[in-house]
Design a protein around this motif. Structure first.
Motif, PDB file in Angstrom:
ATOM      1  N   GLN A  42     -12.774 -61.457  40.812  1.00  0.00           N
ATOM      2  CA  GLN A  42     -12.447 -60.182  41.467  1.00  0.00           C
ATOM      3  C   GLN A  42     -11.037 -60.215  42.044  1.00  0.00           C
ATOM      4  OE1 GLN A  42     -15.128 -57.317  44.071  1.00  0.00           O
ATOM      5  NE2 GLN A  42     -14.580 -59.105  45.260  1.00  0.00           N
TER       6      GLN A  42
ATOM      7  N   ILE B  26     -15.366 -53.222  36.194  1.00  0.00           N
ATOM      8  CA  ILE B  26     -16.154 -53.363  34.964  1.00  0.00           C
ATOM      9  C   ILE B  26     -16.778 -52.027  34.567  1.00  0.00           C
ATOM     10  CG2 ILE B  26     -18.193 -54.448  33.945  1.00  0.00           C
ATOM     11  CD1 ILE B  26     -17.592 -56.900  35.704  1.00  0.00           C
TER      12      ILE B  26
ATOM     13  N   THR C  49     -14.156 -49.611  33.300  1.00  0.00           N
ATOM     14  CA  THR C  49     -13.686 -49.987  31.965  1.00  0.00           C
ATOM     15  C   THR C  49     -14.710 -49.611  30.895  1.00  0.00           C
ATOM     16  OG1 THR C  49     -12.416 -51.845  32.898  1.00  0.00           O
ATOM     17  CG2 THR C  49     -12.900 -51.918  30.534  1.00  0.00           C
TER      18      THR C  49
ATOM     19  N   ILE D 135      -8.228 -53.729  30.820  1.00  0.00           N
ATOM     20  CA  ILE D 135      -8.667 -52.769  31.845  1.00  0.00           C
ATOM     21  C   ILE D 135      -7.668 -51.619  31.884  1.00  0.00           C
ATOM     22  CG2 ILE D 135      -9.183 -52.422  34.294  1.00  0.00           C
ATOM     23  CD1 ILE D 135      -9.776 -55.402  34.493  1.00  0.00           C
TER      24      ILE D 135
END
Length: 431
Positions: free
Chosen positions: A19, A197, A200, A338
């Motif tokens: 992260q 996540i 994305t 991303i």
């Protein structure tokens, strides 16, 4: 407000490290991409530049984490390339040579290391009214970057601010907020990672994700000193980079105090000295391995606040992962898929949290004293004003423009100067 957390196990620390890595990755690779493109590096050179930059981010972070008698502040910080170095380094590379560019970086690193002890004496100039103002400005000056990324990254692009960009950025924010409100325990601490996540995945269904960077990246890469040739040294470029190094030191000082406040730790002169020395060593290594100056990244402070996990173990994992990604470019390329609007949404939350932390510090200030009100008002106003219009100092010599064109520096100068001017008797008594 989250309370300071106990140490987490390595499995959780590994996830938290990912992260932290994703939060800083775009900022870390932006500098080599911008400079390499401007200096017309070949694709092979660009591959080296990005890979070694990521590797050195991890190594520089280790220098800061591993506190010893000589260097390292020992706070949960991540180091990355100083974005304020981009334009000066492009200028040096164009007008002199690549070797001179890296020679000036080495000189700046030596300068930072040597003056660390003297510069650390500025600690006494940072009471809460100054520190709170500075941290607030750090957060507020980062927010426009987050909004720009949320819109697509490039303002001149036709797709900037398009509905798909705004939608995936907004969804990322909503996911983070949902996890923060309804998540519990460890899940809540990785809200930003889940948001990245999730955003994305949504963006992939909208055709905004490409795996091309992964397929094109090399499998393995070895760091090599003086890859672009031996360094050269010239007075003017060296002085220019020393000024940039001083700007970075001022910004790092604000981050150190922000972390100290977050961790309920009193940052002493010795802490600052070791922190500056670690940055100096990182800058020297940047010149040797042909990367760029490194400084403490402020975006990860907001992530510490959001996650509630404020120990160093996740940062150690992030540093390890950065070095691994530098050695294995295909792995490093995974973070590049991303979409920019997704990163922008996460950044908006994190950067806003930094501003809120500064405001919390200012809540401890006695605003019945009008002098405190003036210090905060003028320093925050001047800092934000210069951040929006750094060209206001274009009539001054180039060296002064490099220093004064930074809103955080202006906020620091105003806050410290006004505090000394308006509250000098109290300052003397306290010291």
């Amino acid at each position: 407000m989250n309370q300071p957390s106990a140490e987490v196990n390595h499995r959780k620390a590994f996830i938290l490290g990912i992260q932290h890595l994703l939060a800083m990755y775009s900022g870390a690779v932006a500098v080599p991409l911008l400079i390499g493109t401007a200096l017309h590096f070949s694709s092979t050179q660009m591959t080296y530049l990005v890979s070694i930059d990521i590797f050195m981010c991890g190594l520089a972070t280790f220098l800061q984490l591993a506190r010893n008698r000589y260097f390292g502040i020992g706070l949960p910080v991540i180091l990355g390339c100083a974005i304020q170095a981009v334009e000066p380094l492009k200028m040096i590379g164009h007008e002199y040579s690549i070797g001179t560019m890296y020679g000036s970086i080495i000189v700046a690193g030596i300068f930072v290391f040597l003056i660390a002890g003297q510069f650390a004496k500025i600690r006494k100039l940072f009471p809460p009214v100054v520190t709170g103002s500075l941290i607030t400005v750090i957060g507020l000056t980062l927010i426009p970057i987050a909004v720009q990324n949320l819109g697509g990254g490039t303002v001149a692009s036709k797709s900037f601010g398009s509905l798909p960009n705004i939608a995936v950025g907004g969804i990322t924010i909503l996911i983070i907020l949902a996890i923060q409100f309804w998540g519990k325990g460890f899940i809540r601490s990785i809200a930003v990672l889940i948001g990245l996540i999730g955003g994305t995945i949504v963006a992939s269904f909208m055709g905004m994700v490409s795996l091309k960077p992964v397929t094109q990246a090399a499998w393995f890469h070895v760091p090599q000193p003086f890859y672009f040739g031996m360094p050269r040294f010239a007075l003017s470029p060296s002085l220019t980079m020393i000024i940039i190094a001083l700007v970075s030191m001022v910004e790092s000082t604000g981050v150190f105090f922000a972390l100290g406040n977050l961790l309920d730790r009193d940052i002493q002169k010795e802490d600052l000295k070791k922190g500056y020395r670690a940055e100096g060593l990182a800058v020297i290594l940047g010149g040797i391995f042909n990367t760029f100056p490194y400084t403490t990244f402020s975006q990860n402070v907001g992530l510490l606040e959001l996650s509630g996990i404020r120990t160093k173990r996740p940062i150690y994992w992030a540093a390890c992962l950065l070095m691994l990604m530098g050695l294995l470019p295909k792995i490093g390329a995974l973070a590049t898929i991303i979409p920019t609007p997704v990163l922008g949404g996460a950044m908006l939350v994190m950067f806003s949290m930094i501003s809120v932390q500064g405001i919390r510090m200012l809540l401890k200030v006695d605003f019945t004293d009008e002098r405190n009100t003036l210090i905060v008002a003028i320093s925050v106003g001047a800092g934000l004003g210069v951040s929006v219009y750094p060209t206001i100092f274009q009539a001054l010599p180039q060296s002064l423009q490099l220093f004064l064109g930074n809103g955080i520096v202006i906020a620091s100068v105003c806050a410290i100067g006004l505090n000394l001017l308006l509250k000098r008797p109290k300052f003397r008594n306290r010291e």
